[in-house]
Structure formats: structure tokens, C-alpha cells
Write a protein that holds these residues in place. Sequence first.
Motif, PDB file in Angstrom:
ATOM      1  N   ALA A 173      40.605  42.417 -74.192  1.00 15.00           N
ATOM      2  CA  ALA A 173      41.543  42.546 -73.075  1.00 15.00           C
ATOM      3  C   ALA A 173      41.532  43.966 -72.547  1.00 15.00           C
ATOM      4  O   ALA A 173      41.047  44.885 -73.212  1.00 15.00           O
ATOM      5  CB  ALA A 173      42.953  42.152 -73.524  1.00 15.00           C
ATOM      6  N   ASN A 174      42.080  44.137 -71.335  1.00 16.24           N
ATOM      7  CA  ASN A 174      42.249  45.484 -70.798  1.00 16.24           C
ATOM      8  C   ASN A 174      43.444  46.144 -71.465  1.00 16.24           C
ATOM      9  O   ASN A 174      44.503  45.535 -71.649  1.00 16.24           O
ATOM     10  CB  ASN A 174      42.441  45.430 -69.276  1.00 16.24           C
ATOM     11  N   LEU A 175      43.283  47.404 -71.851  1.00 11.06           N
ATOM     12  CA  LEU A 175      44.301  48.109 -72.615  1.00 11.06           C
ATOM     13  C   LEU A 175      44.841  49.297 -71.825  1.00 11.06           C
ATOM     14  O   LEU A 175      44.110  49.953 -71.084  1.00 11.06           O
ATOM     15  CB  LEU A 175      43.731  48.612 -73.941  1.00 11.06           C
ATOM     16  N   THR A 176      46.125  49.557 -72.008  1.00 13.67           N
ATOM     17  CA  THR A 176      46.728  50.794 -71.527  1.00 13.67           C
ATOM     18  C   THR A 176      46.897  51.703 -72.741  1.00 13.67           C
ATOM     19  O   THR A 176      47.575  51.334 -73.700  1.00 13.67           O
ATOM     20  CB  THR A 176      48.086  50.534 -70.858  1.00 13.67           C
ATOM     21  N   LEU A 177      46.271  52.884 -72.701  1.00  8.86           N
ATOM     22  CA  LEU A 177      46.183  53.755 -73.880  1.00  8.86           C
ATOM     23  C   LEU A 177      46.773  55.119 -73.592  1.00  8.86           C
ATOM     24  O   LEU A 177      46.633  55.651 -72.487  1.00  8.86           O
ATOM     25  CB  LEU A 177      44.714  53.918 -74.309  1.00  8.86           C
ATOM     26  N   SER A 206      48.897  49.259 -75.339  1.00  7.99           N
ATOM     27  CA  SER A 206      49.601  48.155 -74.702  1.00  7.99           C
ATOM     28  C   SER A 206      48.575  47.254 -74.030  1.00  7.99           C
ATOM     29  O   SER A 206      47.468  47.689 -73.700  1.00  7.99           O
ATOM     30  CB  SER A 206      50.613  48.661 -73.666  1.00  7.99           C
ATOM     31  N   ILE A 207      48.959  45.994 -73.833  1.00  6.73           N
ATOM     32  CA  ILE A 207      48.100  45.032 -73.153  1.00  6.73           C
ATOM     33  C   ILE A 207      48.541  44.941 -71.706  1.00  6.73           C
ATOM     34  O   ILE A 207      49.719  44.775 -71.413  1.00  6.73           O
ATOM     35  CB  ILE A 207      48.183  43.642 -73.806  1.00  6.73           C
ATOM     36  N   PRO A 232      53.741  46.034 -74.789  1.00  4.68           N
ATOM     37  CA  PRO A 232      53.428  46.885 -75.943  1.00  4.68           C
ATOM     38  C   PRO A 232      52.814  46.065 -77.065  1.00  4.68           C
ATOM     39  O   PRO A 232      53.168  44.896 -77.265  1.00  4.68           O
ATOM     40  CB  PRO A 232      54.795  47.455 -76.348  1.00  4.68           C
ATOM     41  N   LEU A 233      51.914  46.682 -77.804  1.00  2.00           N
ATOM     42  CA  LEU A 233      51.185  45.944 -78.822  1.00  2.00           C
ATOM     43  C   LEU A 233      52.110  45.367 -79.884  1.00  2.00           C
ATOM     44  O   LEU A 233      51.895  44.257 -80.373  1.00  2.00           O
ATOM     45  CB  LEU A 233      50.147  46.870 -79.470  1.00  2.00           C
ATOM     46  N   VAL A 251      46.547  40.177 -68.150  1.00  2.00           N
ATOM     47  CA  VAL A 251      45.174  40.414 -68.601  1.00  2.00           C
ATOM     48  C   VAL A 251      44.221  40.333 -67.425  1.00  2.00           C
ATOM     49  O   VAL A 251      44.124  39.295 -66.757  1.00  2.00           O
ATOM     50  CB  VAL A 251      44.758  39.395 -69.679  1.00  2.00           C
ATOM     51  N   SER A 252      43.533  41.432 -67.159  1.00  5.27           N
ATOM     52  CA  SER A 252      42.561  41.462 -66.063  1.00  5.27           C
ATOM     53  C   SER A 252      41.206  41.972 -66.534  1.00  5.27           C
ATOM     54  O   SER A 252      40.331  42.252 -65.727  1.00  5.27           O
ATOM     55  CB  SER A 252      43.069  42.366 -64.931  1.00  5.27           C
ATOM     56  N   GLY A 253      41.030  42.106 -67.833  1.00  4.60           N
ATOM     57  CA  GLY A 253      39.763  42.581 -68.380  1.00  4.60           C
ATOM     58  C   GLY A 253      39.503  41.965 -69.741  1.00  4.60           C
ATOM     59  O   GLY A 253      40.366  41.303 -70.325  1.00  4.60           O
ATOM     60  N   GLY A 254      38.302  42.178 -70.251  1.00 12.89           N
ATOM     61  CA  GLY A 254      37.946  41.659 -71.568  1.00 12.89           C
ATOM     62  C   GLY A 254      37.564  40.190 -71.539  1.00 12.89           C
ATOM     63  O   GLY A 254      37.577  39.528 -70.496  1.00 12.89           O
TER      64      GLY A 254
END
Length: 487
Positions: free
Chosen positions: A234-238, A249-250, A261-262, A297-300
Motif C-alpha cells: 500500500a501507499n504509506l505516509t511516513l 500511516s496508510i 495510523p498503523l 489506498v492508491s498505491g501498492g
Amino acid sequence: MGTPTFSPLYIGLSGLQAMQEAESVVGNNIDNANTPGYAQESVNLVEGHPYPPVPGDGPMIGGQYGQGVSVQSVTRQDSWFYDRQDWQNQSTYQMYSTYSSILTQVQGILSEPSSNGIQSALDQFFSAWQTLSTDPSNTAARQAVITQGQVLAQTANTVTSQLQTLQSNVLSQINDQFQQLEQYAQELSAVQAQIAAISQSNVGAGGASSSAVENPNELLDQQAAIIDEMSQLANLTLSQNQDGTISVSIGPGGSSGTVIPLNALTQASVTEGSNGVLVLSVGSGSNTQTYLLSSVVSGGQIAGNAQGFTELTGLLNNLNAFTSQLATQINSALGGQTFFDANPFGVDVKMTSATLALGPGGPPGSSTYVAGDNTYAVNVVNLQTQAQSITWIDGSGNSQSATGTFDQLLASAVSQVGMTASGVAAGEKTADALLQQSSQLRQSISGVSIDEQASYMIAFQNAYAAAAKYIATFQTMLNALLNMVQP
């Protein structure tokens, strides 16, 4: 009072110990050159405290001198900028790759153009009616249109069934991948707790230049390796924290979407909502939160599967609208007879060569039957060139429509899949090039170069030998001194 007698011995010993630890780090780098997730380590050497500590305070010597060397820390070599860029590129590439794989399977199921596809079966169906229209009394020709109708229905139903199976498998895979994300979240939490504990123990340890700092390099490698796996899903916010941990976070967050948040990603499940739109549920009972999956979810791989599911939903609805319109028009052309059942699509069980009427007079054997009447057969033949209009709901819940002959409607549906697949394949190629570039940049910092490590090994080996020679020289001097004072 001058220099302590054994001070040179401790200076030489510090060199031996520091070079031995440095060689151990080099050896560890070489051993893990091909270990996934490993980032090369480097030794940070610092000069020992000067002696005497304060000039003019202590023994009367000509100024200060160093007391050897020590290893302050062993540092993991990485770049936050390159790491984050690579994780983003991994997510993008996996999305395109997964979506492209699904579209390839869809094209294989459609099998167009080929003699096994719906288009071929449709053409043969109308061809059979063309033959029958020229000889309406031919029993074999009457049976042929029914047989070709059954072939058309079987072909369409087989394609539909395979697409539905693929769609079901894709949805199951999405849920499995969310379970993997939850598992990674638990693993990451455990690793980060240890990193934070070590970081806390280092508070105040770096006040002096020679104070040793315990860097949790192995744990940081594990953290990076887990995020590597998560970014493929998935696309992550880091965001990087001062203690070395990384907040994950997802989702994109901000105005472009939802961020979860994860630690809040528990009991996640994805289901098909109204109009085929995928819905993500997180939590349980009264604490359950629901989101549109596309907003999170927009990635992965999850996003790639979700887009594949959306494409399948629209295609299935399109094919269902096509077969429903075909059944309606064929039945109407036959004067209201039920040749095709619409749901499920197929030749009606009561339709036989004996009950099929080709004109208002009814089927053969009826009192009003008119031999040679081909009115209905001509109506069916004419349908092949008549424009039809169909509407359906696509995978995003939006209404779509198309107009054209049955051949054109079917070709449009197939070509739309092909154009989408072509665009996704191009995106995959670009994403792969960007991933290769970011991976190389990341490896330029974190990767282990055997040649470079070999040069370090020789340098530390020479320094170790020099320190040993220094100690041997001091021993010779000390022995001479002892011999001078012996009676």
C-alpha cells in the motif's frame, strides 16, 4: 612528576582494541553484502581525552597529548530522502504491476479476437440465421440456429463465469493483503519499541566526544525491511522521529484522501458495496470505521487489485447489459417468442426446431403455419446491422452507455480493456525505471561494496599492526629502563 609510566601502553592498547572492532564491522559488512534489508555500517573513531585534562593542572609536562583512540559508535549508513523515495516508487510500481497482471488475465479470458471468443460465436449465430432465412423449411437449418444460440450463450456464460471467479479471487487477495499489513504492523511495533528503549538509554550519553553510543543498527535494518514489505502492499505516509523510529500511516492524507495510523489498522476487511464500489471496514462493533477503499489506498498491490476489481465490475456489467439487450431484441424480432432467457443468459429450454416459428403463422405443424414464411428470420438477420443502445454501471458506480451494432458494442468493450491494459503497461514501464533509479541511489548509500570494504580491511589491518609494533617498542624501552634501575 612527568608522564605516567604505563600511559603509552594504554595508548597502544586502545589502538589495538579500536582496530579490532573496526575489522569486526568490516567483516560484518562483507558477510551481509547480500542480506536483504541490510545497510552497511561504519565505525566512528574519536580521539581519547587529552592528558592532563586541563593545561597547567596536573603533572608538569610540555602541553597536552592524546590518550589513544576509541570507537564512539557504529553507524548505519542510510539516507532518509532516498529511503522514502524508494518506498514511494515501490508502492507505485507494485500498483501498476498488479493491475497489469489482472488485465492480462482478463484479456486471456475474453480471448478476442479468436475462434473461441464471444465475437466469433455471435457471428456464427447470425450466419446460421442468414442461412435459415434463405431456406426456412430446412429442418437442419432450424436446428442450427438453436445450436449456435446455445454455443453463443455457453461462450458468454463461460467468459462471465471466469471473470466472476477472477473478481472473487482478487477480492480475497485484497483481504489477505490487509491481514499481511496488520501482521507487519505488529512486527513493526515490537521492533520500534526496542529502538525507542535503546534510544532512551542513549540520552545524555553523547555529551562528551568519546562517550559510546549504542546504535540499534540491526533493529533499524529490521524496521526498514518491514517498511519495504509494507510499501509493496500500500501507499504509506511516513515521518522520521528523533529516536530513529518511523511513524507509518496508510493512505495519502490531506485533501487527497484518508490516512489511517498503523496502530488503528485492526480487523480490516474489504467488501463490495453498492454499485460494486469497494468499502474498507476497520475495527469491530461500535468502533467500526468505514471508508471508500479508493480514498485510503492508491498505491501498492492492494491498489492494483482494487483497480482490477473495479475494471472487472464494469466489464461484467457491460457484458450483462449486452446479453440482456441481445436476448430482448432477438425475442422481439421473433414476434415475442422466448428464444433467449436473459437471466441467466441462454436458449430457453422450450425452444426447439419444432417450436420455433419463423413467421406469424406459427411453427411447422400448427394450423396457421405458412410454408416458406421467413419474416422472423429476416428480422433477426437485420438485427446484426441495426444500432443498439445499452447502459450499465461501471466499477466506480457511474452510469455508462454505448451505441452501435452488436458487433460494435462487443468490440468496444474488448477494445476498452485493451486500451486500459496498454496504458497500464506503459505506466508499469515508467514506474519500473523510476524504481530502478531510486533503488540504485539507495544502494549507493546503504549497499555494501566489497572493494571498498577490502580497502578498509587493509587500512585497519595496517593500523592494528602499527599499534602492536608501538606496544613492542614501548616494551623494549620499558625493559631498558628496568635494566638500568636493577642493582
